[in-house]
Design a protein around this motif. Structure first.
Motif, PDB file in Angstrom:
ATOM      1  N   LEU A 143      40.130 -22.866  17.185  1.00  0.00           N
ATOM      2  CA  LEU A 143      39.285 -23.653  16.296  1.00  0.00           C
ATOM      3  C   LEU A 143      37.892 -23.053  16.193  1.00  0.00           C
ATOM      4  CD1 LEU A 143      40.069 -27.266  17.625  1.00  0.00           C
ATOM      5  CD2 LEU A 143      40.961 -26.255  15.509  1.00  0.00           C
ATOM      6  N   VAL A 144      37.271 -23.275  15.039  1.00  0.00           N
ATOM      7  CA  VAL A 144      35.842 -23.027  14.858  1.00  0.00           C
ATOM      8  C   VAL A 144      35.193 -24.354  14.504  1.00  0.00           C
ATOM      9  CG1 VAL A 144      34.065 -21.874  13.493  1.00  0.00           C
ATOM     10  CG2 VAL A 144      36.153 -20.649  14.072  1.00  0.00           C
ATOM     11  N   ALA A 145      34.095 -24.673  15.181  1.00  0.00           N
ATOM     12  CA  ALA A 145      33.308 -25.857  14.840  1.00  0.00           C
ATOM     13  C   ALA A 145      32.053 -25.405  14.109  1.00  0.00           C
ATOM     14  CB  ALA A 145      32.928 -26.635  16.092  1.00  0.00           C
ATOM     15  N   LEU A 163      35.708 -29.168  12.048  1.00  0.00           N
ATOM     16  CA  LEU A 163      36.585 -28.312  12.826  1.00  0.00           C
ATOM     17  C   LEU A 163      37.545 -27.605  11.872  1.00  0.00           C
ATOM     18  CD1 LEU A 163      37.498 -30.731  15.784  1.00  0.00           C
ATOM     19  CD2 LEU A 163      35.828 -28.870  15.801  1.00  0.00           C
ATOM     20  N   TRP A 164      37.719 -26.287  12.095  1.00  0.00           N
ATOM     21  CA  TRP A 164      38.540 -25.466  11.221  1.00  0.00           C
ATOM     22  C   TRP A 164      39.614 -24.747  12.041  1.00  0.00           C
ATOM     23  CZ3 TRP A 164      36.770 -25.919   6.176  1.00  0.00           C
ATOM     24  CH2 TRP A 164      35.440 -26.370   6.025  1.00  0.00           C
ATOM     25  N   ASP A 165      40.804 -24.625  11.483  1.00  0.00           N
ATOM     26  CA  ASP A 165      41.916 -23.953  12.146  1.00  0.00           C
ATOM     27  C   ASP A 165      41.802 -22.442  11.944  1.00  0.00           C
ATOM     28  OD1 ASP A 165      44.680 -22.752  12.378  1.00  0.00           O
ATOM     29  OD2 ASP A 165      45.137 -24.807  12.978  1.00  0.00           O
ATOM     30  N   VAL A 166      41.714 -21.695  13.041  1.00  0.00           N
ATOM     31  CA  VAL A 166      41.538 -20.247  12.967  1.00  0.00           C
ATOM     32  C   VAL A 166      42.763 -19.568  12.352  1.00  0.00           C
ATOM     33  CG1 VAL A 166      41.387 -18.158  14.400  1.00  0.00           C
ATOM     34  CG2 VAL A 166      39.869 -20.098  14.848  1.00  0.00           C
ATOM     35  N   THR A 212      34.002 -26.448  28.577  1.00  0.00           N
ATOM     36  CA  THR A 212      34.751 -25.265  29.016  1.00  0.00           C
ATOM     37  C   THR A 212      36.255 -25.444  28.911  1.00  0.00           C
ATOM     38  OG1 THR A 212      34.539 -26.042  31.302  1.00  0.00           O
ATOM     39  CG2 THR A 212      32.948 -24.394  30.546  1.00  0.00           C
ATOM     40  N   GLU A 213      36.724 -26.655  28.793  1.00  0.00           N
ATOM     41  CA  GLU A 213      38.152 -26.906  28.606  1.00  0.00           C
ATOM     42  C   GLU A 213      38.546 -26.913  27.130  1.00  0.00           C
ATOM     43  OE1 GLU A 213      38.673 -30.651  30.488  1.00  0.00           O
ATOM     44  OE2 GLU A 213      38.536 -29.837  32.528  1.00  0.00           O
ATOM     45  N   GLY A 214      37.551 -27.058  26.253  1.00  0.00           N
ATOM     46  CA  GLY A 214      37.837 -27.140  24.829  1.00  0.00           C
ATOM     47  C   GLY A 214      38.302 -28.506  24.381  1.00  0.00           C
ATOM     48  N   SER A 215      38.230 -29.487  25.271  1.00  0.00           N
ATOM     49  CA  SER A 215      38.736 -30.826  24.949  1.00  0.00           C
ATOM     50  C   SER A 215      37.703 -31.698  24.250  1.00  0.00           C
ATOM     51  CB  SER A 215      39.213 -31.532  26.221  1.00  0.00           C
ATOM     52  OG  SER A 215      38.148 -31.653  27.153  1.00  0.00           O
ATOM     53  N   GLN A 216      36.417 -31.362  24.413  1.00  0.00           N
ATOM     54  CA  GLN A 216      35.351 -32.148  23.802  1.00  0.00           C
ATOM     55  C   GLN A 216      34.328 -31.243  23.126  1.00  0.00           C
ATOM     56  OE1 GLN A 216      33.908 -34.604  27.114  1.00  0.00           O
ATOM     57  NE2 GLN A 216      35.092 -36.326  26.339  1.00  0.00           N
TER      58      GLN A 216
END
Length: 414
Positions: A190-192, A202-205, A228-232
């Motif tokens: 993802l790119v934010a 949020l965009w799908d790479v 660091t987990e990418g969850s938030q």
């Protein structure tokens, strides 16, 4: 479960285990935040084996050698940086600089509407990313992979590029105003993007499609970061608040209320438990992620706080201010440990070296400075720019610096 291989993580120190479970390849990390030169490797291996069944007797010596390599890396003495090369990178002022994880390449964004990819060792231009119709303001590699670049522009779009060829994969369209911040998630899926239109997206790479629109701020979104987990995802706004979002659902988790001025930056610590915020109200605040509650207000500066960051261990916080000083705080006691004095103008950027032993600052006084984290003394003045230095960054190894200036140049330091 079957252990396949090990990977080293130098900063913060740790060992990554890649293993196979039910036919799927997975990974987990053994964090070694307290590793020092005095740590006994044999005793540490024994402790690791007690809690990690993947580390069998046959792997004991291999893990010990990895620990010794980590100790060696962290014992390397700080060296003095020497000016290597000035790159007349753009025909208009730079906006930002960023390294890939290996440090072999870096990128620069500019008011000239381009992003350029540079070879660090030689200072030669590798690619010129052209296509935006306005200022290229926000830039990033998809570290740790380093095969893609995202650029956010005042033309309201974000572009995704191949770092290897310079080809544009996608143009993300949907924002109604300038894009001023962006970030890849750690998985590089993802790119934010954050915009002056008061939203983040949020965009799908892989597909180039919009995944979510994060709506709720009443002021411009000027900073964002994944944990660091990418969850938030945390988004910081001129509406005086920070919002925390659940990445999987796009749902709103918390709004951090308490600042009386716009937020300049917000960052998660390494274990995702805390967020630090800096504000034009001259304060920093420390927040508990789970509850969204403010646990401390750090009051030391006399003017706006323009940047904040954690060291990679999450134990220290550094702040940069328009009053020309920087401060170092304890993340646990919330006490001010150091005040860094020496710049003759506002400090707009601050970062720790990967080893955590140095701090790098960029200032409107046309210099960047290196500081000792233990004593607070200025170790080196990186001068030579003829206008404001507004961007500075270490590579992953901590042995190379790039500074970017309003004088249209960047300078490489080894």
């Amino acid at each position: 479960m079957k252990l396949k291989r090990f990977y080293l993580r130098y900063y913060p120190p740790g060992i990554i285990l890649e293993y196979e479970k039910r036919g799927c390849l997975r990974s987990k990390s053994i964090d070694l935040f307290d590793l020092t030169q005095e740590t006994n490797p044999d005793q540490l291996v024994a402790v690791i084996r007690q809690s990690e069944p993947l580390i069998t007797e046959s792997r004991t010596d291999e893990v010990k050698q990895l620990i010794l390599r980590l100790q060696q890396k962290h014992s390397q003495k700080n060296h003095r940086f020497c000016f290597f090369k000035e790159l007349k990178a753009h025909v208009l002022p730079l906006t930002n600089v960023a390294f890939d994880k290996s440090g072999s390449r870096f990128i620069t964004g500019s008011y000239d509407r381009t992003c350029r990819v540079w070879d660090t060792a030689s200072g030669t231009e590798l690619h010129r990313l052209e296509g935006h119709r306005n200022v290229v303001y926000a830039i990033a590699f998809n570290n740790p992979y380093g095969d893609k670049i995202a650029t956010g522009s005042f033309d309201k779009t974000c572009k995704l590029w191949s770092a290897e060829t310079g080809i544009c994969f996608y143009t993300f369209r949907g924002h109604m105003a300038e894009i001023v911040c962006l970030a890849f998630n750690p998985q590089s899926t993802l790119v934010a993007t954050g915009s002056m239109d008061c939203t983040a997206k949020l965009w799908d790479v892989k597909t180039g499609e919009e995944v979510a629109s994060l709506i709720g701020h009443t002021g411009e979104v000027i900073s964002l970061c994944f944990n660091t987990e990418g969850s938030q995802l945390a988004t910081a706004s001129f509406d005086n608040t920070v919002s925390i979002w659940d990445v999987a659902s796009g749902g709103h988790v918390h709004t951090l209320h308490g600042h009386s001025g716009g937020i300049s930056n917000a960052q998660f610590n390494w274990d995702c438990s805390l967020i630090v915020t800096g504000s034009v109200d001259k304060t920093c605040k420390l927040w508990e992620v789970v509850s969204g509650k403010c646990v401390a207000t750090l009051v030391e500066h006399k003017e706006e706080v323009l940047d904040v960051c954690f060291d990679l261990s999450g134990q220290l916080i550094a702040t940069a201010s328009a009053d020309g000083t920087a401060c170092v705080f304890s993340a646990t006691t919330h006490q001010c440990l150091l005040t860094l004095v020496g710049h003759d103008g506002e400090i707009s950027k601050i970062c720790f070296s990967p080893q955590g032993s140095r701090i790098l600052t960029a200032s409107s006084d046309k210099t960047a400075r290196l500081w000792d984290v233990q004593s607070g003394s200025c170790l080196q003045v990186l001068d030579g720019h003829t206008d404001e230095v507004f961007s500075c960054v270490f590579n992953y190894e901590g042995d190379t610096i790039v500074t970017g200036s309003k004088d249209n140049t960047c300078r490489i330091w080894y």
